[in-house]
Design an enzyme around this catalytic site. Structure first.
Site, PDB file in Angstrom:
ATOM      1  N   ASP A  48       0.833  -1.200   0.000  1.00 29.93           N
ATOM      2  CA  ASP A  48       0.000   0.000   0.000  1.00 29.93           C
ATOM      3  C   ASP A  48       0.872   1.257   0.000  1.00 29.93           C
ATOM      4  O   ASP A  48       1.646   1.474   0.925  1.00 29.93           O
ATOM      5  CB  ASP A  48      -0.885  -0.015   1.259  1.00 29.93           C
ATOM      6  CG  ASP A  48      -1.851   1.146   1.283  1.00 29.93           C
ATOM      7  OD1 ASP A  48      -2.980   0.983   0.796  1.00 29.93           O
ATOM      8  OD2 ASP A  48      -1.467   2.236   1.768  1.00 29.93           O
ATOM      9  N   TYR A  53       2.676   9.876  -0.107  1.00 32.71           N
ATOM     10  CA  TYR A  53       3.785   9.348   0.706  1.00 32.71           C
ATOM     11  C   TYR A  53       5.136   9.672   0.059  1.00 32.71           C
ATOM     12  O   TYR A  53       6.182   9.478   0.681  1.00 32.71           O
ATOM     13  CB  TYR A  53       3.696   7.815   0.875  1.00 32.71           C
ATOM     14  CG  TYR A  53       2.446   7.283   1.516  1.00 32.71           C
ATOM     15  CD1 TYR A  53       1.527   8.115   2.141  1.00 32.71           C
ATOM     16  CD2 TYR A  53       2.175   5.910   1.496  1.00 32.71           C
ATOM     17  CE1 TYR A  53       0.372   7.596   2.713  1.00 32.71           C
ATOM     18  CE2 TYR A  53       1.028   5.393   2.067  1.00 32.71           C
ATOM     19  CZ  TYR A  53       0.128   6.234   2.666  1.00 32.71           C
ATOM     20  OH  TYR A  53      -1.003   5.704   3.228  1.00 32.71           O
ATOM     21  N   LYS A  78      -2.867   6.087  -4.054  1.00 33.46           N
ATOM     22  CA  LYS A  78      -3.970   7.005  -3.730  1.00 33.46           C
ATOM     23  C   LYS A  78      -3.781   8.360  -4.395  1.00 33.46           C
ATOM     24  O   LYS A  78      -2.638   8.834  -4.514  1.00 33.46           O
ATOM     25  CB  LYS A  78      -4.062   7.196  -2.206  1.00 33.46           C
ATOM     26  CG  LYS A  78      -4.007   5.888  -1.456  1.00 33.46           C
ATOM     27  CD  LYS A  78      -4.168   6.019   0.035  1.00 33.46           C
ATOM     28  CE  LYS A  78      -3.854   4.688   0.704  1.00 33.46           C
ATOM     29  NZ  LYS A  78      -2.435   4.449   0.956  1.00 33.46           N
ATOM     30  N   HIS A 111      -7.573   9.810  -1.596  1.00 30.03           N
ATOM     31  CA  HIS A 111      -6.889   9.698  -0.292  1.00 30.03           C
ATOM     32  C   HIS A 111      -7.722  10.229   0.879  1.00 30.03           C
ATOM     33  O   HIS A 111      -7.654   9.716   1.998  1.00 30.03           O
ATOM     34  CB  HIS A 111      -5.535  10.410  -0.351  1.00 30.03           C
ATOM     35  CG  HIS A 111      -4.538   9.860   0.610  1.00 30.03           C
ATOM     36  ND1 HIS A 111      -3.199   9.778   0.348  1.00 30.03           N
ATOM     37  CD2 HIS A 111      -4.692   9.349   1.860  1.00 30.03           C
ATOM     38  CE1 HIS A 111      -2.581   9.234   1.380  1.00 30.03           C
ATOM     39  NE2 HIS A 111      -3.460   8.967   2.314  1.00 30.03           N
TER      40      HIS A 111
END
Ligand code: A2P
Length: 276
Positions: A48, A53, A78, A111
Site C-alpha cells: 500500500d 507518501y 492514492k 486519499h
C-alpha cells in the site's frame, strides 16, 4: 496457508490479500526500496502506497526488482487529497503509474474527502469528478478496483447517489480503541470493503497494558494481537515496519483470539496516537 496468501474478495470479484504492507512514513530511497523488498521476500503480496507518501518511485522499483510476477502482487496507491477535479485526477493517475513504473494498478483510492490542509471542507463536487476519472480508468482496465479513504458515510453517500460505481474499498484508520462503527455499518450495507491503516495506532498501541496482558496470555507480541484483532473483524490491516523481524512477526497469525478476549479488546476505548 498463511495470512499472507489468504484473500478477501471485493464486490467486483477481485481478490485482495488479507494483510497489506503499509508504507506511510517510509522515506523514498533506500528505506522504502529495502523494506518493500523485505516484505516481498517474506511473503507479503499486498503493498500500500500513495502519491502523498512520496515513495512511489522506490516502492515500484522494489516490486519490479523482486522478480515476482506483477500480477501476483496487489498494489494500491492514492490520489492526493487536494486533487478534486476530473482533469487533474486523470493526470495524477497517469503520473502514479509512471512513478511506480507499472501498466496498471490493482487499487486506486481518493486519499481523503478534503485536502489535508483544509480538513472538513465541502468537496462534494470535486470528489465526484475525481471518482468519475477513476471510473473511466477502471472501465479501461487500467485499475482493477477503485475506492476511497477516510470517507464518512455522508461522503460515501455522495458518491453512491451521484456516480456510477459503488466504491469497492474504503481505507480508514481502524485499530483497537476506535471502533469506527458508523462507517463500518454503512460499508457493510453497501458491500464496501474496509482496509485498516495504522493497525498499531502508529505504534502507540504497543504500550497499552490491557493489550499487553492479552498478548502474554497467547504468548504473542502486542503487535500481533492488534493485527489479529482486525483480521478477526474481517478487514485488511496494513501494518508498517522497516525492520525485517517485525515485518515477519506482523504476518504470523496462526492463532485465534477467543470471542471473550475479542469482547475484552472491544472495551478498550481511545485513540492513543500522538503527533509530535
Ligand atoms: P518500525 O518501522 O521502526 O518497525 P502502524 O502500522 O500502526 O502505522 O505502526 C507503525 C509503527 O509501529 C512504526 O513506528 C513501526 O516502527 C512500529 N512497529 C511495526 N511493527 C512493529 C512490531 N511488530 N513491534 C514493535 N513496533 C512495531
Amino acid at each position: 496457508m498463511s495470512a499472507l496468501n489468504e484473500t478477501y474478495t471485493l464486490s467486483n470479484g477481485v481478490k485482495i490479500p488479507k494483510i497489506g504492507f503499509g508504507t506511510w512514513q517510509i522515506e523514498n530511497g533506500d528505506e522504502a526500496y529495502n523494506s518493500v523488498l523485505l516484505a516481498l521476500k517474506n511473503g507479503y503480496r499486498h503493498i500500500d502506497t500513495a502519491e502523498g507518501y512520496q515513495n512511489e518511485e522506490s516502492v515500484g522499483r522494489a516490486i519490479r526488482d523482486s522478480n515476482i510476477p506483477r500480477e501476483e502482487i496487489f498494489v494500491t496507491s492514492k490520489l492526493e487529497s487536494h486533487i478534486k477535479n476530473y482533469e487533474d485526477a486523470k493526470k495524477a493517475f497517469e503520473q502514479t503509474l509512471e512513478h511506480l513504473g507499472f501498466e496498471y494498478l490493482d487499487l486506486f483510492l481518493i486519499h481523503a474527502p478534503w485536502p489535508w490542509s483544509e480538513m472538513g471542507k465541502d468537496c462534494r463536487e470535486g470528489n465526484l469528478e475525481a471518482f468519475r476519472a477513476m471510473e473511466e480508468f477502471y472501465k479501461a482496465g487500467k485499475i482493477r478496483a477503485i475506492g476511497v479513504s477516510n470517507f464518512s458515510p455522508d461522503d460515501l453517500e455522495n458518491i453512491i447517489q451521484n456516480n456510477e460505481i459503488v466504491p469497492h474499498v474504503n481505507q480508514i484508520g481502524y485499530f483497537i480503541g476506535i471502533d469506527q462503527k458508523e462507517t463500518i455499518d454503512y460499508c457493510e450495507k453497501h458491500n464496501i470493503f474496509i482496509e485498516a491503516y495504522s493497525p498499531l495506532g502508529i505504534g502507540y498501541l504497543l504500550s497499552n497494558t490491557d493489550i499487553q496482558k492479552v498478548a502474554k496470555k497467547y504468548h504473542r507480541s502486542t503487535a500481533q494481537i492488534c493485527i489479529k484483532y482486525l483480521l478477526q473483524k474481517g478487514v485488511a490491516p496494513l501494518p508498517k515496519s522497516v525492520h525485517e523481524n517485525r515485518i515477519i512477526e506482523n504476518a504470523q497469525m496462526d492463532f485465534t483470539i477467543t470471542e471473550e478476549d475479542m469482547a475484552f479488546l472491544d472495551t478498550i476505548k481511545g485513540d492513543p496516537r500522538r503527533w509530535e
